[in-house]
Design a protein around this motif. Structure first.
Motif, short mmCIF file in Angstrom:
data_model
loop_
_atom_site.label_atom_id
_atom_site.label_comp_id
_atom_site.label_asym_id
_atom_site.label_seq_id
_atom_site.Cartn_x
_atom_site.Cartn_y
_atom_site.Cartn_z
N PRO A 108 -15.86 -128.50 -69.80
CA PRO A 108 -16.16 -127.12 -69.40
C PRO A 108 -16.60 -126.24 -70.56
O PRO A 108 -17.34 -125.29 -70.37
CB PRO A 108 -14.84 -126.63 -68.81
CG PRO A 108 -14.17 -127.87 -68.33
CD PRO A 108 -14.56 -128.93 -69.32
N SER A 109 -16.20 -126.56 -71.79
CA SER A 109 -16.59 -125.71 -72.92
C SER A 109 -17.97 -126.03 -73.47
O SER A 109 -18.44 -125.37 -74.37
CB SER A 109 -15.56 -125.83 -74.04
OG SER A 109 -15.58 -127.13 -74.57
N THR A 110 -18.64 -127.06 -72.94
CA THR A 110 -19.94 -127.42 -73.50
C THR A 110 -21.11 -127.02 -72.62
O THR A 110 -22.25 -127.30 -72.97
CB THR A 110 -20.04 -128.93 -73.76
OG1 THR A 110 -19.90 -129.62 -72.52
CG2 THR A 110 -19.01 -129.39 -74.76
N SER A 111 -20.86 -126.39 -71.47
CA SER A 111 -22.00 -126.00 -70.66
C SER A 111 -21.73 -124.67 -69.97
O SER A 111 -20.62 -124.34 -69.63
CB SER A 111 -22.31 -127.07 -69.62
OG SER A 111 -21.23 -127.26 -68.76
N CYS A 112 -22.77 -123.92 -69.82
CA CYS A 112 -22.69 -122.63 -69.15
C CYS A 112 -24.04 -122.36 -68.52
O CYS A 112 -25.06 -122.55 -69.15
CB CYS A 112 -22.34 -121.52 -70.14
SG CYS A 112 -22.34 -119.88 -69.39
N ALA A 113 -24.04 -121.97 -67.26
CA ALA A 113 -25.30 -121.65 -66.59
C ALA A 113 -25.54 -120.16 -66.71
O ALA A 113 -24.67 -119.35 -66.42
CB ALA A 113 -25.21 -122.05 -65.12
N LEU A 166 -22.48 -113.51 -77.14
CA LEU A 166 -21.83 -113.56 -75.83
C LEU A 166 -21.23 -114.94 -75.57
O LEU A 166 -20.07 -115.06 -75.18
CB LEU A 166 -22.82 -113.21 -74.72
CG LEU A 166 -22.31 -113.38 -73.29
CD1 LEU A 166 -21.20 -112.37 -73.00
CD2 LEU A 166 -23.44 -113.24 -72.30
N MET A 167 -22.02 -115.99 -75.78
CA MET A 167 -21.54 -117.34 -75.49
C MET A 167 -20.34 -117.70 -76.37
O MET A 167 -19.36 -118.27 -75.90
CB MET A 167 -22.67 -118.35 -75.67
CG MET A 167 -23.83 -118.15 -74.70
SD MET A 167 -23.33 -118.19 -72.97
CE MET A 167 -22.96 -119.92 -72.79
N VAL A 168 -20.42 -117.37 -77.65
CA VAL A 168 -19.29 -117.65 -78.55
C VAL A 168 -18.09 -116.80 -78.15
O VAL A 168 -16.96 -117.28 -78.11
CB VAL A 168 -19.70 -117.41 -80.02
CG1 VAL A 168 -18.50 -117.49 -80.95
CG2 VAL A 168 -20.77 -118.42 -80.44
N GLY A 169 -18.34 -115.54 -77.80
CA GLY A 169 -17.27 -114.66 -77.36
C GLY A 169 -16.59 -115.13 -76.09
O GLY A 169 -15.41 -114.87 -75.86
#
Length: 185
Positions: free
Chosen positions: A23-28, A56-59
């Motif tokens: 779950p921590s390696t992908s984001c749509a 944003l993604m790191v946050g």
């Protein structure tokens, strides 16, 4: 709506066994740009938007992610990839490139066909961009006031930009087209 068929495999690692992800390696995510009305200078350019996406993604807790971009988002996503950071890969559905001088000097037959298609697109397929970059509000009011106009505007883009052999319903169902119209407008 463009990518609804790939969201599940990208975000649910247990649903697709051949896509090893956590779950921590992908984001749509979806990046939409808008034109600046009038002659006001942009306060947010491609570089600043790309930096904001990274923050944003790191946050959000992603130590690794992929980014996708089309239209205005292709420029932003390209910059995200250039920046390095935590972005592991990018996908573009509107890559921007130019032929080299050497390629233009002695093009192959296939390259000649590609250059002719590019010239045709510039001649008949980019009016929407000029309209949106110079008088976006006028068009916006018209599209907001007319559901049929909104549908025609968006479906025509699918017709022009998809590899659909002249008919969008060869690629997407009517419901998928209408979903895109309703969620875009």
């Amino acid at each position: 709506m463009e990518f609804h068929k790939v969201i599940e495999p990208l975000t649910n690692p247990t649903a697709t066994a051949d896509v090893p992800r956590t779950p921590s390696t992908s984001c749509a995510r979806h990046c939409r740009g808008t034109a600046s009305p009038g002659n006001r200078p942009y306060r947010w350019g491609v570089e600043k938007i790309a930096d904001a996406w990274e923050k944003l993604m790191v946050g959000l807790g992603y130590d690794r992610y992929g980014a996708q971009g089309g239209d205005w988002g292709s420029a932003v996503t390209t910059q995200i990839g250039r920046n390095g950071g935590h972005c592991a890969a990018i996908h573009l559905n509107m890559p921007i490139g130019r032929p080299t001088k050497e390629a233009l000097a002695n093009p192959t037959e296939e390259e000649k066909q590609a250059l002719a298609a590019l010239a045709e697109h510039r001649n008949t397929g980019t009016g929407y961009s000029k309209q949106q970059s110079t008088r976006p509000q006028t068009l916006g009011y018209g599209l907001a006031d007319s559901p049929v106009g909104q549908m025609a505007w968006i479906v025509e883009k699918f017709w022009a930009w998809m590899d659909c052999d002249g008919h969008p319903e060869k690629v997407l169902t009517r419901d998928e087209l209408l979903d895109n119209v309703m969620c875009t407008g």
